[in-house]
Design an enzyme around this catalytic site. Structure first.
Site, PDB file in Angstrom:
ATOM      1  N   CYS A  16       0.842  -1.205   0.000  1.00 29.50           N
ATOM      2  CA  CYS A  16       0.000   0.000   0.000  1.00 29.50           C
ATOM      3  C   CYS A  16       0.872   1.249   0.000  1.00 29.50           C
ATOM      4  O   CYS A  16       0.593   2.231  -0.698  1.00 29.50           O
ATOM      5  CB  CYS A  16      -0.912   0.010   1.223  1.00 29.50           C
ATOM      6  SG  CYS A  16      -2.078  -1.354   1.301  1.00 29.50           S
ATOM      7  N   ASP A 497     -42.292  11.629  -8.911  1.00 34.22           N
ATOM      8  CA  ASP A 497     -42.518  10.200  -8.808  1.00 34.22           C
ATOM      9  C   ASP A 497     -43.967  10.026  -8.348  1.00 34.22           C
ATOM     10  O   ASP A 497     -44.524  10.906  -7.697  1.00 34.22           O
ATOM     11  CB  ASP A 497     -41.552   9.604  -7.787  1.00 34.22           C
ATOM     12  CG  ASP A 497     -41.870   8.159  -7.484  1.00 34.22           C
ATOM     13  OD1 ASP A 497     -41.894   7.353  -8.428  1.00 34.22           O
ATOM     14  OD2 ASP A 497     -42.116   7.855  -6.297  1.00 34.22           O
TER      15      ASP A 497
END
Length: 816
Positions: A16, A497
């Site tokens: 890393c 909606d």
């Protein structure tokens, strides 16, 4: 080159570290990078933009940790101060962004964790001349503002007492000749001038010293601001008058005039303006203070076998609290026992109290009725709904709208340009002005400096935002993002909606048609058993219908939800499918023998649902979702404001059209899959322009994010609310009209403020410079300039404060 050390996330091994270092090394401007796994820090030598560094780490999967802080900043007096504080903070190591709000006197800073501390940021602001400190409690901030108002009132009173004799002696002698003769008969001109000098010196050294202590250092740093203009203007008038009084021989013959009254009165008028401005600023944050007062300071908690009153900050999750009649709910929780009615109007806007008993939720800040309740704390501190509302309002009040960027660019050069105009005015009058030219030159230059105050420019936008968003919160409309406040009024179409937004979201079973050879009760039991694992409102309607009939539902195995189509599963060895006609078609099941019934149901505005058992379509049922009472009035109100209204629904086209006709909707987009709502919004945007989308469900989140302005019903899901730009705290869609109306009013208010602030300067700077004098017009006295300057800021603040009187749009159509 800057060396930064800051925290990063996601490091777990040496690999890393290598990947993070490689990502940093490839970022623009990075000369060297070193990552430490032990303390999870990155050390970077960079001479480019930090955003490139942050972006490189984010892309690599090791994001830099960011922090934010809000600082209280003092002693800002104009838009130029705002720019200088922003520059000072932005130049701090590790600072990603810095935004300063003049009206609230705060700075919002985002920075890389570990690169700098909030204390360091406060020191940077102080070094620039604007003391800053970490946020205080709301009460402490109010006390500080009250102290500021009181101090300015004292300064005004002292300055007025000192300036009045100077003004009367000088101007009275000009306006009333007998007074001049009386004065000369009892006092010499030298004594009069000495008295004026003494009083003016005390005034400038006392109440007026703040202008010089701030203005000249800013000027010497090459960053002049409003105090610099006042300091130069009054200082020039004062120094010229002192020379005229004590060394008149230094000046050209006939030019030894005194202007002590100009310097004194200018300071008084500017202090009056600041006093009124401070009082008005205190009122802009009234909405936040009112919200803060909704939370009680103490709560009655079960502790050590008894009930004790403890400070609200000491309540923890899991505590059991007692609520007496008439008290406010302390924190969010659920009722354990008791029965009462609670006034939740602060959340829903509905005046009718809501019945509460065991298992019901209660919200902090709401008011209990006549009963007593015991409830368990589930959300405390910053996690309560009230605290989140306050945080949202505060964040939005500190936001900068796109229109502010243009204002910032102008104010960045405004003060230097004014100083240049004043210098040009001085030399032009000195060369071509009437005798005594020197005196006229000084007066004209001072008038230009005094008239051109950028205070009103700096206040024009943030005060309107603060008052407008605060009032919106009181009306149940939360603007989660500042851009939405400007963007809402630009929308040309509002798309709703259907389920849970225009309808109540509580559908019920209304019709049941089965094919010959099948029994309705058995088909219903199978369909409800298959649907019991679904959260869809239509599924709940079937389950509720079966439970109402006393049916025992069977276990459903191999359950599968087909998003936008329906569900399937195995019930007692039979394969059951429940869903829309397109589900049957997708599964290649023949439902033609029920199409006529389905079409008839759809024409009535009901939603037809097909049921198939072992691949045979055996029934079509109808579910009806009642329309919200306010839906039709909301649509009419939006259309009356020139907006088009669309409805996006997954229902069959006939069903959707029937409901649209009932509500008066302009455009219907039916049979839309959840993923297709984004495409529907893009189509509407192409056809009409900017789109506002109103929704409440999880499947609405992509559409809310894709719309120009996403409006979430506050009673909907957390996912939908997080994706929205505007949240309606109640389920009442009338809030959409209020949001649009408030957006229009705030932007109109900002426009009025900017027109006044800029128009005032454009019109009066040339007058102050004396361009009208050759044409027979008037010259502007510096004293009148100071009065007009103070009036401009007061006008802007007063105009913004009108927004506090805005009422819900459908309740009050008249202009405020």
């Amino acid at each position: 080159m800057t060396t930064l050390t800051f925290q990063i996330e996601g490091l777990s091994c040496a690999g890393c570290v290598a990947r993070a270092e490689k990502a940093l090394g490839g970022a623009a401007g990075v000369q060297a990078a070193q990552v430490n796994l032990a303390d999870e820090t990155a050390r970077v030598d960079v001479d480019g933009a930090l955003q490139d560094v942050v972006g490189a780490l984010q892309k690599a999967g090791y994001p830099a940790r960011e922090q934010g802080v809000v600082l209280d900043v003092a002693q800002m007096t104009c838009a130029g101060c705002v720019r200088r504080v922003e520059q000072a903070l932005a130049n701090g190591p590790g600072v990603l962004s810095a935004e300063v709000n003049f009206a609230s006197e705060t700075a919002t800073v985002r920075y890389l964790e570990g690169a700098i501390t909030p204390e360091d940021l406060a020191a940077l602001s102080a070094k620039a001349g604007y003391p800053a400190q970490l946020p205080q409690a709301e009460g402490a901030t109010a006390d500080r503002k009250a102290d500021e108002v009181a101090q300015l009132r004292r300064d005004v009173c002292i300055a007025a007492v000192l300036a009045l004799p100077v003004f009367v002696v000088e101007m009275g002698a000009h306006l009333f000749p007998p007074f001049h003769h009386w004065l000369m008969a009892h006092f010499s001109m030298s004594a009069v001038h000495m008295a004026q000098w003494a009083l003016t010196t005390i005034l400038l050294a006392g109440p007026g010293r703040q202008f010089y202590l701030k203005g000249f250092p800013a000027l010497f740093r090459g960053a002049p601001e409003m105090n610099s203009l006042v300091a130069i203007g009054t200082g020039a008038a004062y120094v010229f008058s002192v020379v005229s009084t004590f060394a008149p021989g230094w000046l050209p013959t006939g030019t030894a005039n005194v202007y002590f009254e100009a310097a004194a009165v200018i300071v008084v008028l500017i202090l009056v303006g600041r006093w009124m401005e401070a009082r008005a600023k205190g009122r802009t944050g009234e909405a936040i203070r009112q919200l803060m007062q909704l939370q009680p300071p103490v709560a009655r908690v079960e502790r050590h076998g008894g009930v004790q009153e403890v400070p609200i900050a000491q309540v923890v999750v899991g505590d059991v609290l007692h609520l007496r009649p008439g008290e406010r709910v302390a924190v969010d929780g659920h009722v354990l026992d008791g029965h009462s009615y609670v006034d939740e109007s602060m959340m829903s806007g509905e005046p009718t109290p809501v019945a509460k008993s065991a298992t019901d939720a209660v919200v902090g800040g709401t008011i209990n009725g006549q009963g007593s309740l015991r409830y368990r704390a589930e959300k405390v501190g910053a996690d309560t709904i009230l605290s989140q509302i306050i945080a949202l309002v505060r964040d939005t009040q500190g936001a900068k709208l796109p229109v502010q960027a243009r204002v910032d660019r102008i104010t960045a050069v405004f003060v230097p340009v004014v100083i240049g105009i004043a210098a040009l005015t001085f030399f032009v009058w000195l060369m071509v002005g009437p005798q005594p030219a020197f005196g006229h030159s000084v007066v004209a230059a001072v008038a230009v400096l005094i008239i051109a105050c950028p205070c009103a420019m700096g206040l024009a936008t943030p005060t309107s935002i603060m008052v407008g968003t605060g009032r919106a919160a009181q009306l149940g409309v939360l603007f989660r993002k500042g851009e939405a406040l400007q963007g809402a009024q630009a929308c040309r179409v509002v798309a709703f909606d259907k389920t849970g937004t225009l309808t109540k979201g509580l559908p019920s079973l209304t019709d049941f048609h089965v094919t010959p050879g099948h029994f309705a009760d058995e088909v219903l039991r199978l369909a409800a058993s298959a649907e019991q694992g679904s959260e869809h409102p239509l599924a709940r309607a079937l389950v509720q219908a079966a439970e109402t009939r006393g049916m025992a539902l069977a276990e459903c195995t191999a359950f599968e939800a087909h998003v936008g189509f329906g569900v399937s599963g195995t019930v007692q060895g039979q394969r059951v499918m429940v869903g829309a006609q397109r589900f049957m078609a997708a599964e290649k099941l023949d439902a033609s023998h029920l199409h006529a019934q389905a079409a008839a149901l759809a024409e009535q505005g009901k939603t037809p649902i097909f049921v198939a058992v072992d691949r045979g379509v055996v029934a079509v049922v109808a579910v009806s979702d009642p329309v919200k009472p306010s839906a039709k009035a909301t649509i009419k109100a939006l259309q009356a404001r020139g907006l088009s209204v669309a409805m996006i629904s997954g229902d069959a086209r006939q069903t959707a059209k029937a409901l649209a006709a009932q509500l008066g909707v302009d455009h219907v987009v039916a049979e839309v899959m959840p993923a297709g709502k984004v495409d529907a919004i893009e189509t509407l945007r192409t056809r009409f322009g900017p789109v506002a989308f109103v929704g409440d469900g999880i499947n609405d989140a992509p559409a809310l994010a894709a719309a120009d302005v996403g409006v979430a019903i506050g009673t909907g899901t957390d996912v939908a609310i997080e994706a929205a730009d505007v949240v309606l705290m109640s389920g009442d869609v009338r809030g959409v009209v209020t949001a649009y109306d408030l957006s229009q009013r705030v932007m109109r208010n900002i426009g009025q403020n900017l027109f006044w602030a800029f128009g005032y300067n454009v019109a009066l700077i040339p007058v102050a410079a004396g361009v009208l004098v050759p044409l027979g017009g008037p010259a502007l006295s510096p004293m009148f300039g100071a009065g007009a300057m103070a009036l401009s800021s007061v006008f802007v603040l007063s105009n913004a404060l009108r927004l506090r009187r805005v009422q819900p749009a459908l309740a009050e159509e008249k202009e405020v």
